[in-house]
Design an enzyme around this catalytic site. Structure first.
Site, PDB file in Angstrom:
ATOM      1  N   ASP A 148       0.814  -1.249   0.025  1.00 32.57           N
ATOM      2  CA  ASP A 148       0.179  -0.024   0.045  1.00 32.57           C
ATOM      3  C   ASP A 148       0.855   1.241  -0.017  1.00 32.57           C
ATOM      4  O   ASP A 148       0.388   2.424   0.229  1.00 32.57           O
ATOM      5  CB  ASP A 148      -1.086   0.032   1.192  1.00 32.57           C
ATOM      6  N   ASP A 181       3.614  -9.314   9.369  1.00 31.28           N
ATOM      7  CA  ASP A 181       3.792  -7.756   9.175  1.00 31.28           C
ATOM      8  C   ASP A 181       5.526  -7.688   8.441  1.00 31.28           C
ATOM      9  O   ASP A 181       6.196  -8.376   8.635  1.00 31.28           O
ATOM     10  CB  ASP A 181       3.718  -6.848  10.437  1.00 31.28           C
ATOM     11  N   ASP A 194      -7.655  -7.315  13.708  1.00 27.05           N
ATOM     12  CA  ASP A 194      -7.046  -8.447  14.096  1.00 27.05           C
ATOM     13  C   ASP A 194      -7.930  -9.516  15.248  1.00 27.05           C
ATOM     14  O   ASP A 194      -8.478 -10.272  15.328  1.00 27.05           O
ATOM     15  CB  ASP A 194      -5.714  -8.662  14.406  1.00 27.05           C
TER      16      ASP A 194
END
Length: 581
Positions: A136, A195, A337
């Protein structure tokens, strides 16, 4: 000419007016203290003591459970069936389930190579795994760098997909949701999420996937985060030599990658040599203590007793069928999450926490990054609790005991009460009783309970016991922002959906520190002064001075220490200072 004294320069009328104002304020204070201030403060003390007891009971309960689990509890491979997936010459790699590995990232210049390299180094048949990089990034240069890195691994035979979108709707959850819509994902059974700063070991999938394969009731396998290389910490004992050595090792292995055909072997060395940053500064050590308790106690207790805990958003593997049944990713809060985990649990799915599997990652080492992260982690759960309370109460698929656990223990005590009591009681109400001696706090509430809670929290990181006092003071300072964020989440105020990606430094800071030509950064007034901390510090310092003169409980020792902690953070003197080029 005779020198004028200050008395001669200030008119008598002004002196009288100043004295009159002081007298008037004292009269007003005396008039409102007995009928208003004292009753309100007593109510506040009572509420805070109740919250302290709630937190105390919860901590003792978890301490007892974790002790029983460690002494008598069965290990995960005994509670659930686990068999290694074996190669079959006749059927080939079809015995291995299809796995999707998602890596969401946003302008991750410093760490994108680490996560991509680690994911591509996972020990799993190359035709049974898809690496999906969800970029992104808004910086065109970083986008090009990430895409080139994906192409480099693709040229070595890795099944890696580089995915972008034309907006950032939903932030991380939006990227994950968009990634799940790709046609090739339909062939996948499980999805592992990392991540951008996480680096799984090569055997990560081989140690986690079998639990999901052989136990159809399991939806999630969550592993533990790892913040420091203990071997390096012990060997070098905080010396800069450790930083330099690790940095050199990374570059050496990366340089060899171009000349070695076995990419998995290269990645094993590449990932194994990187030491993460728990020892980078005192602030990262404080974070390590808090997070170690979360993983050592909270996650383990939830997994062992209710087969439920909050998904940490990374370093976990989901069963895709369970993820879809729960409704997929939603962006209604900043804790997508946890949202997914609660919804999946309400569908009857179970979770497993594997403390034996550790994934390296980077802790925020700047105060700015850490404050943004803590705002998101405190505001999101409170807002999710507001949105899901009735859904949990009316759910018919889970037991009443599990509902009580989710509502009371998981949300109320850990996500709301823990923040509120830390700041309101110890930084506002307790100091206020110094100014109003008519209101007393029992010693068990002011000393004994917080001492026991602190000791129970410290068990997760034995190597940092000598930092316990610093941890208490730092946690009290951070509770200011956590409390504010909690109220924002409960009330759905202005910053409720604020999402700022936690800054990762990777080796950037070390490179700047070793650069002799680096210019000395300019002090920026607005960036390093934090008025809320300074104001709270001034209030505590005033209460401490008042206690020295008029008090009898010796609270001034704590009040001065806590005031200094607020001043240090208020002036931006914690964490790693990153020079701006």
């Amino acid at each position: 000419m005779e020198r004028l004294t200050s008395t001669q320069m200030i008119p008598d009328t002004f002196q009288g007016a100043r004295d009159d104002v002081t007298v008037q304020l004292a009269i007003i204070w005396d008039q409102i203290k007995a009928p208003l201030i004292v009753p309100l403060l007593r109510i506040a003390v009572a509420i805070c003591l109740i919250m302290s007891l709630m937190l105390f009971i919860e901590r003792v309960y978890m301490g007892v459970v974790i002790m029983l689990v460690k002494l008598f509890g069965r290990k995960p491979d005994r509670r659930y069936r686990w068999e290694a997936i074996k190669d079959d010459v006749e059927v080939g790699n079809s015995t291995y389930p299809m796995v999707l590995v998602q890596i969401p990232m946003f302008n991750e210049r410093e760490v994108y190579q680490l996560s991509i390299g680690a994911a591509c180094g996972l020990s799993w048949p190359s035709d049974r795994v898809i690496i999906q990089v969800l970029d992104d990034s808004t910086d065109p240069t970083i986008k090009d760098m990430v895409e080139l890195e994906c192409q480099r691994w693709a040229s070595k035979g890795i099944n890696i997909k580089y995915e972008i979108r034309d907006n950032r709707n939903g932030y991380k959850s939006g990227a994950l949701k968009e990634g799940m819509k790709r046609s090739y994902v339909k062939s996948c059974d499980y999805v592992a999420i990392f991540d951008a700063d996480f680096q799984p070991e090569p055997d990560f999938l081989r140690r986690t996937i079998p639990f999901l394969v052989h136990n159809p009731e399991l939806a999630l396998v969550q592993t533990r985060w790892k913040f420091g290389n203990l071997a390096l910490i012990t060997a070098f004992s905080h010396l800069n030599l450790a930083v330099i050595t690790v940095n050199l090792a990374i570059h050496l292995f990366a340089a060899k990658a171009a000349n070695v055909s076995r990419t998995r072997d290269v990645s094993r060395g590449f990932v194994g040599c990187f030491a993460v940053n728990a020892d980078e500064c005192l602030m990262t050590r404080m974070q390590e203590m808090s997070l170690d308790y979360h993983f050592t106690v909270e996650q383990e207790v939830g997994s062992s007793t209710h087969a439920f805990f909050g998904f940490n958003g990374t370093a976990g593997v989901w069963r895709i069928d369970a993820l879809n049944e729960a409704g997929g990713w939603k962006d209604r809060t900043t804790v997508e999450d946890m949202d997914l985990a609660v919804r999946a649990s309400l569908k009857g799915w179970k979770f497993l926490y594997l403390s034996s599997v550790k994934v390296k990652n980077e802790l925020p080492s700047t105060l700015k990054a850490y404050r943004y992260q803590q705002h998101r982690w405190s505001c999101g759960p409170a807002n999710l609790f507001r949105k899901m309370l009735m859904e949990i109460i009316t759910n018919k698929k889970v037991t009443l005991w599990k509902k009580v656990h989710v509502i009371y223990s998981f949300f109320m005590v850990r996500k709301i009460v823990a923040h509120l009591v830390t700041f309101i009681f110890y930084c506002v109400v307790l100091p206020a009783t110094v100014l109003v001696p008519e209101v007393e706090v029992p010693k068990w509430g002011a000393v004994y309970i917080p001492s026991i809670i602190t000791i129970l929290n410290a068990v997760g990181t034995p190597r940092s016991l000598h930092l316990l006092v610093f941890w208490i003071l730092f946690e009290n300072v951070m509770s200011l922002h956590r409390t504010k964020a909690t109220f924002i989440g409960l009330l759905e105020a202005g910053r409720v959906n604020e999402w700022i990606v936690t800054e990762k430094l990777g080796d950037a800071l070390k490179g700047k520190a070793n650069n002799k030509a680096a210019k000395k950064p300019r002090f920026r007034f607005g960036e390093r002064l934090h008025l809320l901390e300074l104001g709270t510090g001034a209030y505590l310092f005033f209460c401490g001075c008042y206690d020295v003169v008029f008090g009898k409980n010796h609270y001034f020792i704590y009040l001065y220490a806590q005031a200094i902690a607020f001043f240090i953070v208020g002036f931006g003197c914690v964490g790693t200072f990153v020079p701006h080029s």
